[in-house]
Motif scaffolding. Structure first.
Motif, PDB file in Angstrom:
ATOM      1  N   UNK A 288       0.801  -1.158  -0.190  1.00 30.05           N
ATOM      2  CA  UNK A 288       0.026   0.009  -0.024  1.00 30.05           C
ATOM      3  C   UNK A 288       0.916   1.430  -0.076  1.00 30.05           C
ATOM      4  N   UNK A 289       2.003   1.293   0.925  1.00 31.94           N
ATOM      5  CA  UNK A 289       2.757   2.332   0.733  1.00 31.94           C
ATOM      6  C   UNK A 289       3.495   2.518  -0.660  1.00 31.94           C
ATOM      7  N   UNK A 290       3.959   1.617  -1.180  1.00 29.15           N
ATOM      8  CA  UNK A 290       4.425   1.662  -2.535  1.00 29.15           C
ATOM      9  C   UNK A 290       3.643   2.185  -3.536  1.00 29.15           C
ATOM     10  N   UNK A 291       2.269   1.892  -3.571  1.00 30.89           N
ATOM     11  CA  UNK A 291       1.496   2.499  -4.328  1.00 30.89           C
ATOM     12  C   UNK A 291       1.041   4.030  -4.047  1.00 30.89           C
ATOM     13  N   UNK A 292       1.162   4.437  -2.852  1.00 24.97           N
ATOM     14  CA  UNK A 292       1.222   5.909  -2.022  1.00 24.97           C
ATOM     15  C   UNK A 292       2.632   6.688  -2.886  1.00 24.97           C
ATOM     16  N   UNK A 293       3.557   5.993  -2.856  1.00 26.53           N
ATOM     17  CA  UNK A 293       4.918   6.595  -2.987  1.00 26.53           C
ATOM     18  C   UNK A 293       4.773   6.909  -4.809  1.00 26.53           C
ATOM     19  N   UNK A 294       4.154   6.105  -5.503  1.00 26.55           N
ATOM     20  CA  UNK A 294       4.140   6.076  -6.604  1.00 26.55           C
ATOM     21  C   UNK A 294       3.285   7.511  -7.180  1.00 26.55           C
ATOM     22  N   UNK A 295       2.249   7.405  -6.388  1.00 27.67           N
ATOM     23  CA  UNK A 295       1.267   8.850  -6.580  1.00 27.67           C
ATOM     24  C   UNK A 295       2.167   9.907  -6.085  1.00 27.67           C
ATOM     25  N   UNK A 296       2.547   9.954  -4.946  1.00 26.06           N
ATOM     26  CA  UNK A 296       3.416  10.886  -4.479  1.00 26.06           C
ATOM     27  C   UNK A 296       4.590  11.606  -5.237  1.00 26.06           C
ATOM     28  N   UNK A 297       5.214  10.440  -6.033  1.00 24.61           N
ATOM     29  CA  UNK A 297       6.340  10.864  -6.906  1.00 24.61           C
ATOM     30  C   UNK A 297       5.846  10.968  -8.215  1.00 24.61           C
TER      31      UNK A 297
ATOM     32  N   UNK B 146       5.879   2.658  13.831  1.00 21.69           N
ATOM     33  CA  UNK B 146       6.925   2.206  13.495  1.00 21.69           C
ATOM     34  C   UNK B 146       6.710   1.009  12.085  1.00 21.69           C
ATOM     35  N   UNK B 147       5.608   0.434  12.080  1.00 13.55           N
ATOM     36  CA  UNK B 147       5.739  -0.294  11.004  1.00 13.55           C
ATOM     37  C   UNK B 147       5.600   0.498   9.547  1.00 13.55           C
ATOM     38  N   UNK B 148       4.881   1.818   9.771  1.00 16.89           N
ATOM     39  CA  UNK B 148       4.706   2.575   8.597  1.00 16.89           C
ATOM     40  C   UNK B 148       5.983   3.179   8.157  1.00 16.89           C
ATOM     41  N   UNK B 149       6.929   3.495   9.125  1.00 16.48           N
ATOM     42  CA  UNK B 149       7.985   4.003   8.844  1.00 16.48           C
ATOM     43  C   UNK B 149       9.158   3.037   8.312  1.00 16.48           C
ATOM     44  N   UNK B 150       8.918   1.696   8.893  1.00 22.14           N
ATOM     45  CA  UNK B 150       9.839   0.713   8.341  1.00 22.14           C
ATOM     46  C   UNK B 150       9.238   0.217   6.786  1.00 22.14           C
ATOM     47  N   UNK B 151       8.165   0.520   6.559  1.00 21.96           N
ATOM     48  CA  UNK B 151       7.677   0.153   5.255  1.00 21.96           C
ATOM     49  C   UNK B 151       8.262   1.225   4.074  1.00 21.96           C
ATOM     50  N   UNK B 152       8.166   2.445   4.510  1.00 22.11           N
ATOM     51  CA  UNK B 152       8.622   3.622   3.795  1.00 22.11           C
ATOM     52  C   UNK B 152      10.271   3.198   3.540  1.00 22.11           C
ATOM     53  N   UNK B 153      10.931   2.706   4.478  1.00 19.53           N
ATOM     54  CA  UNK B 153      12.315   2.456   4.376  1.00 19.53           C
ATOM     55  C   UNK B 153      12.383   1.325   3.307  1.00 19.53           C
ATOM     56  N   UNK B 154      11.541   0.431   3.407  1.00 17.30           N
ATOM     57  CA  UNK B 154      11.696  -0.548   2.560  1.00 17.30           C
ATOM     58  C   UNK B 154      11.497  -0.396   0.949  1.00 17.30           C
ATOM     59  N   UNK B 155      10.222   0.698   0.981  1.00 20.18           N
ATOM     60  CA  UNK B 155      10.094   1.200  -0.397  1.00 20.18           C
ATOM     61  C   UNK B 155      11.316   1.977  -1.016  1.00 20.18           C
ATOM     62  N   UNK B 156      11.897   2.732  -0.237  1.00 16.35           N
ATOM     63  CA  UNK B 156      13.004   3.384  -0.932  1.00 16.35           C
ATOM     64  C   UNK B 156      14.405   2.791  -0.638  1.00 16.35           C
ATOM     65  N   UNK B 157      14.344   1.658  -0.046  1.00 16.77           N
ATOM     66  CA  UNK B 157      15.640   1.116   0.379  1.00 16.77           C
ATOM     67  C   UNK B 157      16.715   1.946   0.896  1.00 16.77           C
ATOM     68  N   UNK B 158      16.475   2.686   2.032  1.00 15.78           N
ATOM     69  CA  UNK B 158      16.978   3.529   2.881  1.00 15.78           C
ATOM     70  C   UNK B 158      16.741   3.466   4.402  1.00 15.78           C
ATOM     71  N   UNK B 159      17.653   3.783   5.350  1.00 15.00           N
ATOM     72  CA  UNK B 159      16.932   3.807   6.694  1.00 15.00           C
ATOM     73  C   UNK B 159      16.354   5.186   7.049  1.00 15.00           C
ATOM     74  N   UNK B 160      15.313   5.092   7.545  1.00 15.64           N
ATOM     75  CA  UNK B 160      14.330   6.011   8.205  1.00 15.64           C
ATOM     76  C   UNK B 160      14.040   6.026   9.314  1.00 15.64           C
TER      77      UNK B 160
END
Length: 337
Positions: free
Chosen positions: A7-16, A215-229
């Motif tokens: 779900x976060x990945x889809x949100x990021x696609x829209x955001x970007x 925490x899970x949402x933040x970790x999911x964003x880290x996974x989407x971008x492959x960075x540590x947030x």
């Protein structure tokens, strides 16, 4: 976790998502718009609540294009618009609101102490240029106005919208801007969920959301971008968010910026193999319901819930427009400078 990440990945696609260029723009016009400081300031300070990528159902505030249309008429001067924006941000209240439907649906926006020049730059950009609008907005706006386009709307559709870095992906940005975009995307997802919970279920349910899902949402964003947030603080609610020595130094630096009404910019720390980018998390009046002064901003029932969920809590006693912590973003070095 997989469902959240998807779900976060889809949100990021829209955001970007980036809009294409309009043929009527000359190269110089494009460059002026892309480089206008108000564009970036609007994306940084406004899009958490007024995002052009939010759906009709999920939005937590009116999009910026709606604000523009309500405040700018055929005879409105730029000076009048800038002053109107500054007056509203300085004292948002139901009596002076021009967007009655938005206030009824979302409530009065929380007061936030932005530098006057920041609001002036944002308003200047909004007045002179087209700004992004949600896909659903034009039909929605026309339905509310008898199906007719306003004169201002006809002018606006002579141009196409651009993102801050035209034809660029987030991976090609400079380190500071790249880290900022990671932070803002995560802030948008957390903010949307948190403020939506407050609006629909109240402050105490928002505390439960933070405890269970932040925490899970933040970790999911880290996974989407492959960075540590991470989000860290000198006064953490969760002990796991305690800032280290270097982060405490940056927190104090941002506190000094806010104290002196300086618009903060990302701090970049280049290390041997990675880059760390830091950006402040500041409070507004809505934050004070959980992070303000006990028995003044925070109700007794909320204090009881905080004590239950966070026995070691330190994150109270704040006033509006104070640095509550920072975003700490870590990613591998590239050839970017």
């Amino acid at each position: 976790m997989k469902n959240i990440t998807y779900l976060i990945f889809l949100s990021v696609l829209l955001y970007s998502c980036q809009e294409t260029k309009h043929k009527e723009y000359s190269a110089s016009q494009k460059q002026v718009e892309v480089n206008h400081p108000g564009k970036k300031l609007m994306e940084t300070n406004c899009y958490v609540c007024h995002s052009p990528s939010a759906t009709m159902e999920d939005r937590i505030g009116p999009p910026m294009i709606a604000i523009k249309k309500h405040y700018i008429g055929e005879n409105t001067s730029k000076d009048e618009f800038v002053k109107a924006m500054q007056a509203w941000i300085e004292n948002p209240n139901e009596k002076d609101a021009k967007m009655y439907g938005a206030v009824k649906r979302f409530g009065v926006m929380p007061k936030q102490a932005y530098p006057s020049e920041t609001i002036a730059q944002i308003a200047d950009y909004m007045f002179d240029y087209d700004i992004e609008q949600p896909e659903w907005f034009e039909e929605h706006y026309n339905s509310k106005n008898g199906g007719k386009q306003s004169q201002g709307q006809k002018k606006q559709h002579k141009k196409k919208f651009q993102k801050q870095q035209a034809n660029a992906t987030i991976d090609t940005l400079g380190y500071g801007e790249r880290g900022l975009q990671y932070a803002l995307a995560t802030k948008a997802v957390l903010g949307k969920n948190l403020m939506g919970t407050i609006q629909k279920k109240g402050v105490n349910e928002a505390l439960t959301f933070c405890n269970e899902r932040a925490y899970p949402l933040t970790d999911s964003m880290s996974t989407v971008y492959n960075v540590a947030i991470k989000r860290v603080s000198d006064k953490p609610r969760n002990p796991n968010n305690q800032a280290n020595a270097a982060e405490l130094k940056y927190i104090n630096s941002f506190k000094n910026d806010i104290k002196n009404a300086v618009e903060p910019t990302p701090i970049v720390d280049r290390q041997q193999d990675v880059v760390k980018v830091y950006y402040p998390i500041t409070t507004n009046t809505m934050c004070l319901q959980c992070h303000g002064k006990p028995n003044e901003n925070i109700e007794a029932t909320t204090l009881k819930e905080i004590a239950s969920l966070y026995p070691s809590d330190k994150a109270t006693g704040y006033e509006s427009n104070e640095v509550r912590g920072i975003w700490s973003i870590t990613f591998p070095k590239t050839n970017n400078k």
